[in-house]
Write a protein that holds these residues in place. Structure first.
Motif, PDB file in Angstrom:
ATOM      1  N   TRP A   1      47.144  28.492  43.167  1.00  0.00           N
ATOM      2  CA  TRP A   1      46.659  28.177  44.515  1.00  0.00           C
ATOM      3  C   TRP A   1      47.122  26.817  45.034  1.00  0.00           C
ATOM      4  O   TRP A   1      47.702  26.745  46.118  1.00  0.00           O
ATOM      5  N   PRO A   2      46.915  25.732  44.286  1.00  0.00           N
ATOM      6  CA  PRO A   2      47.281  24.437  44.866  1.00  0.00           C
ATOM      7  C   PRO A   2      48.783  24.252  45.074  1.00  0.00           C
ATOM      8  O   PRO A   2      49.212  23.747  46.116  1.00  0.00           O
ATOM      9  N   LEU A   3      49.596  24.668  44.108  1.00  0.00           N
ATOM     10  CA  LEU A   3      51.025  24.369  44.162  1.00  0.00           C
ATOM     11  C   LEU A   3      51.852  25.443  44.859  1.00  0.00           C
ATOM     12  O   LEU A   3      52.864  25.138  45.489  1.00  0.00           O
ATOM     13  N   THR A   4      51.414  26.690  44.748  1.00  0.00           N
ATOM     14  CA  THR A   4      52.205  27.788  45.303  1.00  0.00           C
ATOM     15  C   THR A   4      51.713  28.239  46.666  1.00  0.00           C
ATOM     16  O   THR A   4      52.489  28.800  47.446  1.00  0.00           O
ATOM     17  N   VAL A   5      50.438  27.992  46.969  1.00  0.00           N
ATOM     18  CA  VAL A   5      49.872  28.485  48.223  1.00  0.00           C
ATOM     19  C   VAL A   5      49.400  27.347  49.137  1.00  0.00           C
ATOM     20  O   VAL A   5      49.902  27.186  50.252  1.00  0.00           O
ATOM     21  N   PHE A   6      48.437  26.550  48.671  1.00  0.00           N
ATOM     22  CA  PHE A   6      47.790  25.574  49.549  1.00  0.00           C
ATOM     23  C   PHE A   6      48.772  24.565  50.150  1.00  0.00           C
ATOM     24  O   PHE A   6      48.868  24.435  51.383  1.00  0.00           O
ATOM     25  N   PHE A   7      49.489  23.828  49.290  1.00  0.00           N
ATOM     26  CA  PHE A   7      50.406  22.803  49.802  1.00  0.00           C
ATOM     27  C   PHE A   7      51.531  23.391  50.661  1.00  0.00           C
ATOM     28  O   PHE A   7      51.830  22.865  51.740  1.00  0.00           O
TER      29      PHE A   7
ATOM     30  N   LEU B   1      46.773  32.111  58.191  1.00  0.00           N
ATOM     31  CA  LEU B   1      47.267  31.314  57.070  1.00  0.00           C
ATOM     32  C   LEU B   1      46.109  30.765  56.237  1.00  0.00           C
ATOM     33  O   LEU B   1      46.181  30.736  55.002  1.00  0.00           O
ATOM     34  N   GLN B   2      45.046  30.338  56.891  1.00  0.00           N
ATOM     35  CA  GLN B   2      43.885  29.831  56.164  1.00  0.00           C
ATOM     36  C   GLN B   2      43.184  30.945  55.393  1.00  0.00           C
ATOM     37  O   GLN B   2      42.677  30.726  54.287  1.00  0.00           O
ATOM     38  N   MET B   3      43.151  32.140  55.966  1.00  0.00           N
ATOM     39  CA  MET B   3      42.570  33.292  55.261  1.00  0.00           C
ATOM     40  C   MET B   3      43.392  33.627  54.019  1.00  0.00           C
ATOM     41  O   MET B   3      42.844  33.949  52.957  1.00  0.00           O
ATOM     42  N   LEU B   4      44.724  33.563  54.165  1.00  0.00           N
ATOM     43  CA  LEU B   4      45.603  33.792  53.013  1.00  0.00           C
ATOM     44  C   LEU B   4      45.335  32.758  51.928  1.00  0.00           C
ATOM     45  O   LEU B   4      45.200  33.104  50.740  1.00  0.00           O
ATOM     46  N   SER B   5      45.239  31.495  52.310  1.00  0.00           N
ATOM     47  CA  SER B   5      44.985  30.428  51.350  1.00  0.00           C
ATOM     48  C   SER B   5      43.626  30.617  50.671  1.00  0.00           C
ATOM     49  O   SER B   5      43.500  30.460  49.454  1.00  0.00           O
ATOM     50  N   GLY B   6      42.601  30.971  51.470  1.00  0.00           N
ATOM     51  CA  GLY B   6      41.266  31.184  50.906  1.00  0.00           C
ATOM     52  C   GLY B   6      41.225  32.346  49.925  1.00  0.00           C
ATOM     53  O   GLY B   6      40.584  32.269  48.873  1.00  0.00           O
ATOM     54  N   ALA B   7      41.917  33.445  50.267  1.00  0.00           N
ATOM     55  CA  ALA B   7      41.954  34.606  49.377  1.00  0.00           C
ATOM     56  C   ALA B   7      42.630  34.258  48.051  1.00  0.00           C
ATOM     57  O   ALA B   7      42.169  34.664  46.970  1.00  0.00           O
ATOM     58  N   CYS B   8      43.705  33.481  48.131  1.00  0.00           N
ATOM     59  CA  CYS B   8      44.409  33.079  46.912  1.00  0.00           C
ATOM     60  C   CYS B   8      43.578  32.116  46.079  1.00  0.00           C
ATOM     61  O   CYS B   8      43.659  32.117  44.841  1.00  0.00           O
ATOM     62  N   LEU B   9      42.756  31.292  46.743  1.00  0.00           N
ATOM     63  CA  LEU B   9      41.848  30.410  46.006  1.00  0.00           C
ATOM     64  C   LEU B   9      40.841  31.229  45.206  1.00  0.00           C
ATOM     65  O   LEU B   9      40.567  30.930  44.031  1.00  0.00           O
ATOM     66  N   ILE B  10      40.303  32.269  45.815  1.00  0.00           N
ATOM     67  CA  ILE B  10      39.348  33.140  45.104  1.00  0.00           C
ATOM     68  C   ILE B  10      40.021  33.807  43.904  1.00  0.00           C
ATOM     69  O   ILE B  10      39.452  33.900  42.813  1.00  0.00           O
ATOM     70  N   ILE B  11      41.268  34.259  44.108  1.00  0.00           N
ATOM     71  CA  ILE B  11      42.016  34.884  43.012  1.00  0.00           C
ATOM     72  C   ILE B  11      42.226  33.883  41.875  1.00  0.00           C
ATOM     73  O   ILE B  11      42.073  34.222  40.696  1.00  0.00           O
TER      74      ILE B  11
END
Length: 341
Positions: A278-284, A305-315
């Motif tokens: 999440w932090p390195l591949t999605v968030f940043f 984009l924020q929904m995508l980031s949030g979903a990946c954080l949950i994963i």
């Protein structure tokens, strides 16, 4: 993983010569130590752009063991005369409901680890000559490589599960037994070993460069010039950098020691994948994209984009939880440095 693969090769040859009645107990400690020694030497390669030959070798090895694994899986399905397994995965009864949940989460982490390749894309792009532009070259290369890799590995995964069903092993190649075709399996396992030796360097070289750049920025010029001194090896044109030799060797020794104490390949791989995904591949990347394209806050694109980031954080959180549960489960039955079968 390195120790597991070497044990598989040695045990396969042991069964071939002594028969299945022999327990053929093998320890992986010596192989892990050998892996560390090899990495100490390879880690002295100065820069990322100087390992391109190793990258080509890694690609060849990956193609070799994947092809063998896929071919054996297809032949196993044909031999069985049916497709084993189910769309829902391992049946409840083979594992408990809670264990299935944790394993599913750990699998997410292992899948997420595959996205760690994104961390070295910039390093690779820096080594590309232009014209054409580095961006266009990387875009085309990434699209082709990711597509081919995804198709190939999905075939291996699907046919592997179809071949063994609920009894599918973590390493597909071990599912074909240790006796026949032992020679082909040895080739495949050897290819995986070589691939992992090279992959270690591909993943670590950016870290090496980052630490050395930070040291150069924060140390006084006089102090850095002393620790960064190049020493020419007698009767050779090769030079050794003292700072690189010491700190990279220490890093390799520490990682080798950790792998010997906790050789839980699946659990550790899943945890690393979860922590970095999440932090390195999605968030940043998402935040940089929003900033560079000046996407208005609360616009439809910004929300997506924020929904995508949030979903990946949950994963990532779920994957980390499952991986930790897997490591804890392994620790209950594992004794440090006693890794023989």
């Amino acid at each position: 993983m390195f120790g597991m693969l070497n044990r598989a090769i040695e045990r396969s040859n042991c069964f071939h010569t002594k028969g299945h009645e022999d327990p053929c107990k093998v320890s992986s400690n010596s192989y892990m130590i050998a892996f560390g020694v090899v990495q100490v030497v390879l880690s002295q390669i100065p820069n990322f752009d100087e390992i391109w030959r190793l990258s080509i070798a890694a690609a060849v090895m990956s193609f070799t063991y994947s092809t063998i694994g896929l071919g054996l899986a297809i032949s196993k399905v044909a031999e069985n005369g049916q497709i084993r397994g189910s769309l829902t995965g391992v049946s409840i009864g083979e594992v408990s409901e809670m264990e299935k949940v944790w394993r599913s989460f750990q699998a997410l982490g292992e899948i997420a680890f595959a996205y760690s390749y994104s961390l070295i894309l910039i390093e690779i792009q820096d080594t590309i000559k232009s014209p054409p532009s580095e961006y266009n070259t990387m875009k085309k290369a990434t699209m082709i490589s990711v597509s081919v890799t995804t198709i190939f590995y999905m075939l291996c995964a699907c046919f592997g599960y179809a071949a063994f069903g609920d009894t599918s092993p973590g390493n597909l190649l071990t599912g074909f037994g240790f006796y026949n075709p032992y020679g082909l399996l040895d080739i495949a396992n050897t290819a995986i070993v070589i691939h992992h030796v090279i992959t270690y360097q591909v993943c670590c070289q950016p870290l090496f460069a980052f630490i050395e750049r930070v040291a150069q920025e924060h140390l006084p010029e006089s102090a850095f010039s002393v620790i960064n001194k190049e020493i020419t090896i007698p009767v050779s044109t090769y030079k050794i950098n003292l700072f690189r030799l010491v700190w990279r060797s220490v890093f390799v020794l520490i990682t080798t020691a950790i792998s010997m104490v906790m050789p839980f390949f699946g659990g550790i791989l899943g945890l690393l994948g979860a922590l970095g995904f999440w932090p390195l591949t999605v968030f940043f990347p998402v935040e940089m994209y929003i900033s560079s394209h000046k996407i208005p806050k609360w616009s439809s694109r910004w929300i997506c984009l924020q929904m995508l980031s949030g979903a990946c954080l949950i994963i990532s959180i779920a994957a980390a939880a499952g991986s930790v549960a897997g490591v804890v489960s392994d620790l209950k039955v594992y004794k440090p440095f006693e890794t023989g079968f």
